[in-house]
Design an enzyme around this catalytic site. Structure first.
Site, mmCIF file in Angstrom:
data_model
loop_
_atom_site.group_PDB
_atom_site.id
_atom_site.type_symbol
_atom_site.label_atom_id
_atom_site.label_comp_id
_atom_site.label_asym_id
_atom_site.label_seq_id
_atom_site.Cartn_x
_atom_site.Cartn_y
_atom_site.Cartn_z
ATOM 1 N N GLY A 78 52.035 -50.343 -79.496
ATOM 2 C CA GLY A 78 52.262 -50.608 -80.903
ATOM 3 C C GLY A 78 51.307 -49.762 -81.723
ATOM 4 O O GLY A 78 50.335 -49.208 -81.191
ATOM 5 N N TYR A 79 51.577 -49.680 -83.009
ATOM 6 C CA TYR A 79 50.814 -48.800 -83.892
ATOM 7 C C TYR A 79 50.085 -49.602 -84.958
ATOM 8 O O TYR A 79 50.701 -50.379 -85.682
ATOM 9 C CB TYR A 79 51.741 -47.759 -84.526
ATOM 10 N N ILE A 80 48.790 -49.375 -85.028
ATOM 11 C CA ILE A 80 47.978 -49.955 -86.090
ATOM 12 C C ILE A 80 48.249 -49.183 -87.370
ATOM 13 O O ILE A 80 48.278 -49.739 -88.461
ATOM 14 C CB ILE A 80 46.486 -49.918 -85.707
#
Length: 151
Positions: A27-29
Site C-alpha cells: 500500500g502507499y502512504i
C-alpha cells in the site's frame, strides 16, 4: 538508481509453479512522493521512489513486522495483493511477473531491471510479453492502487 522496463503480459509462461514466487501485499502512504509499504512473504519494507519512468531513484528500508503494522494505518490507497514470480531470462536478466489478485484480478504485468539504459534499449522481450507500458503512468503500482486497472 533503478532502470526498469514494464510490460503487460500477452500470455502466462508455462510451468509457473517451478519458479520462485513471493506473495506481496503493498500500500502507499503517498504517491507524490512515492512512499510504499510492502510485505513480501515474511519480509517487510518501506520504500521511497523518485519521479520518472524508465530510470528513477529507489531507496528501500527493511522493517520489522511490528514497525510495518504500526505504519500500515498510514496507507492512503487501496491495498495491492499480488503473486510475484522471478523468471530467469537470457543475459542474466530476471523477469518479475506480477499476477494481481482481488480488486485487480486479471491484471498481469512483468518488469525487467537493467544495469544501463543502453541495455534496456537493446532488450528483446520474450514472446509472452505484451505491450510496453514503461512510460504509461497509469500502470505504475502507485496509480493502480489509487485508480484501479487502467481502461
Amino acid at each position: 538508481m533503478e532502470i526498469e522496463r514494464k510490460f503487460l503480459v500477452h500470455e502466462l509462461p508455462e510451468n509457473l509453479d517451478k519458479f520462485e514466487k513471493r506473495e506481496i501485499v503493498q500500500g502507499y502512504i503517498s504517491i507524490d512522493p512515492t512512499i510504499r509499504l510492502r510485505k513480501s512473504n515474511d519480509e517487510y519494507y518501506l520504500t521511497f521512489k523518485s519521479k520518472g519512468h524508465l530510470k528513477r531513484e529507489e531507496m528501500e528500508f527493511p522493517l520489522t513486522r511490528e514497525q510495518f503494522e504500526n505504519l500500515w494505518p498510514k496507507v492512503d490507497s487501496s491495498t495491492i495483493y499480488k503473486t510475484r514470480y522471478n523468471i530467469p531470462l537470457e543475459n542474466n536478466l530476471i523477469a518479475e511477473l506480477d499476477v494481481y489478485h482481488e480488486n485487480l484480478e486479471g491484471l498481469l504485468t512483468v518488469e525487467v531491471e537493467f544495469v544501463s539504459e543502453k541495455d534496456s534499449e537493446k532488450f528483446i522481450p520474450p514472446h509472452w510479453f505484451g505491450k510496453d507500458v514503461t512510460h504509461d503512468s497509469r500502470y505504475k503500482n502507485s496509480n493502480i492502487a489509487v485508480y484501479g486497472i487502467p481502461k
